[in-house]
Design an enzyme around this catalytic site. Structure first.
Site, short mmCIF file in Angstrom:
data_model
loop_
_atom_site.label_atom_id
_atom_site.label_comp_id
_atom_site.label_asym_id
_atom_site.label_seq_id
_atom_site.Cartn_x
_atom_site.Cartn_y
_atom_site.Cartn_z
N HIS A 150 34.22 55.00 26.86
CA HIS A 150 34.87 56.03 27.68
C HIS A 150 36.17 56.54 27.04
CE1 HIS A 150 34.92 58.24 31.41
NE2 HIS A 150 36.17 57.89 31.64
N ASP A 170 29.26 54.99 26.66
CA ASP A 170 30.22 55.11 27.78
C ASP A 170 29.66 54.38 29.00
OD1 ASP A 170 31.82 55.94 29.91
OD2 ASP A 170 32.15 57.92 29.06
N SER A 172 38.21 62.58 31.28
CA SER A 172 37.74 61.71 32.37
C SER A 172 37.96 62.39 33.73
CB SER A 172 38.44 60.36 32.25
OG SER A 172 37.88 59.41 33.11
C1 MLT Z 1 36.42 60.00 38.11
O1 MLT Z 1 36.71 59.36 39.09
O2 MLT Z 1 36.76 61.18 37.94
C2 MLT Z 1 35.59 59.30 37.09
O3 MLT Z 1 35.07 58.12 37.62
C3 MLT Z 1 36.35 59.04 35.86
C4 MLT Z 1 37.54 58.17 36.11
O4 MLT Z 1 38.57 58.69 36.50
O5 MLT Z 1 37.45 56.96 35.93
#
Ligand code: MLT
Length: 203
Positions: A187, A156, A106
């Site tokens: 996700h 996701d 992520s």
């Molecule tokens: C981010 O901010 O890098 C993406 O939205 C993924 C997350 O951290 O939720």
């Protein structure tokens, strides 16, 4: 003297030449992905920094303006800071940068993708779980000797399939050897992700 610029981090020496750079998701820390690192590559050294940006008390690797909307100036600055940390950790822990593999989830996958685009010399390979397109670089990096595994969730809610494909194309256009897999998942990470990434690493 500790590696400079410093990050709070864990370093666990391994028995192979490889080092896995573990990059956690929003709200994670340097300990979160250690079990995953051992599972993916049991003999590798593990280098696991904690993101320096706090969002409502949750560590991240760079600032965002909203979900999926990144502060690009901060992202660029933090990407170079993290790459500089990796370079100094390489000297400090006497590890080989030619065998450095980023494993990011992520937010961690997004900064790993940004490192591939802005500091391609710091990584030999990357496993990106639930990654987005972090930025479009001003000049195309040379990723012709870099392998990348992208693990995406087919449902996701944060990363649409079109964005995963766009990231794959961006990295492929720079010469990277891309493996892209979609899992029946959202996700969150699944065992299928880990199994597929483990198999990919062994090749
Ligand atoms: C981010 O901010 O890098 C993406 O939205 C993924 C997350 O951290 O939720």
């Amino acid at each position: 003297m500790r590696p400079q610029p410093d990050f709070i981090h864990e370093f666990i020496p391994g028995s192979s030449a490889r080092t896995v750079l573990l990059l956690h998701g929003t709200g994670g820390n340097e300990r979160d992905l250690i079990p995953l690192g051992h599972e993916l590559d049991p003999n590798a050294s593990l280098l696991s920094p904690r993101g320096k940006v706090l969002e409502n008390g949750m560590p991240r690797f760079f600032r965002r303006l909203a979900e999926g909307v990144f502060d690009l100036e901060d992202l660029k600055k933090r990407t170079h800071e993290l790459a500089d940390f990796v370079v100094s950790a390489v000297a400090h822990y006497k590890i080989d940068i030619k065998h450095m593999i980023a494993v990011g989830y992520s937010n961690g996958a997004n900064i790993a993708a940004s490192m591939l685009l802005l500091r391609p010399e710091t990584l030999a390979a990357a496993i990106l779980f639930r990654a987005m397109v972090p930025l479009i670089p001003e000049s195309q990096p040379d990723l012709s000797s870099v392998r990348v595994f992208i693990g995406a969730g087919s449902s996701d809610p944060i990363v649409p399939a079109s964005e995963t494909k766009q990231l794959a194309e961006l990295l492929r256009a720079a010469g990277a050897d891309i493996t892209i897999r979609f899992f029946q998942a959202g996700h969150g990470l699944t065992h299928e992700d880990l199994h597929a990434a483990h198999e990919w690493l062994r090749v």
